[in-house]
Design an enzyme around this catalytic site. Sequence first.
Site, PDB file in Angstrom:
ATOM      1  N   SER A 141      -5.372  -4.671  -2.775  1.00  0.00           N
ATOM      2  CA  SER A 141      -6.695  -5.264  -3.016  1.00  0.00           C
ATOM      3  C   SER A 141      -7.715  -4.352  -2.361  1.00  0.00           C
ATOM      4  CB  SER A 141      -6.753  -6.665  -2.390  1.00  0.00           C
ATOM      5  OG  SER A 141      -8.077  -7.147  -2.306  1.00  0.00           O
ATOM      6  N   TYR A 154      -4.347 -13.105   4.165  1.00  0.00           N
ATOM      7  CA  TYR A 154      -4.335 -12.315   2.928  1.00  0.00           C
ATOM      8  C   TYR A 154      -4.632 -10.852   3.219  1.00  0.00           C
ATOM      9  CZ  TYR A 154      -5.667 -10.971  -1.871  1.00  0.00           C
ATOM     10  OH  TYR A 154      -5.762 -10.355  -3.092  1.00  0.00           O
TER      11      TYR A 154
END
Length: 274
Positions: A141, A154
């Site tokens: 990401s 995350y």
Amino acid sequence: MTRLAGRVAVVTGGSNGIGRAIAVELGRSGCDVALIGTSRQRLDESLGLMPADCVARAYQCDVSNQEQVHDTAAAIEHDFSAVHIVVNNAGITAASRFLEYDLDTIERIVNVNLLGVIYGCHAFLPRILAAGGGHVANMSSMLGFFGVPNQSAYVSTKFAIRGFTNSLWSEYRGSNVNVTGIYPGMIQTDILASADFSDHREKEAMLNLMDRVAIPAQDAARAAVRGIRRNRREVVIGKDARALVTLNRLVPNIAYHAGAAGLRKLKEYIHRTN
């Protein structure tokens, strides 16, 4: 350049979102595709979207379960005779201040996001090597480059995936196995819709923001597959991701302050409108 036509590709998290879109794009590029996910209904929906000339099969598997991943890899090799490409895409998230997280939630995020990638590589890399080479692509990401508030679990996994992928790239550099890290920004998927937020108003605001600025999963999938075809070490997807990753590399402190300021403004907006 990686040859895609006639190859067998495996996509985890293939039952929805960017994983589903990548599976479809690989099918359009000439691959036969094995889709891995946890929901049989959603996997069947994904199969219904695959190109007619693509051989596609779906496999239920929890990527955080090492035994299931290896059993699924064996089943895929049996059904397709070979594996050439694996896209480790499965991921989940939750949003909360660190001390408000339930540790079981953090453990689940780590197990799916990070161990799922590691297990996928461990199960499929020997099969890729046995097939004469191919490609490994791991989904990180833009948050694999810098941290933001309320996403410590995350973000930790996405940083770790970036480091793990870079290590694999170094190990296999110059061999017949190519390795790519994929770093998308805001993409139109249901990862936030299915995530637990400690503040439901923050979730609603983030979903509204996604509706306005996130790019379609199909666009992200095309960029990801193009990066695989061209053997890119890194594929950064989306204007937001490219801007923030570049900013972070040039002036890291500004990127971190921007992330914190953005969340503060979001919370101020939430309180003004509620």
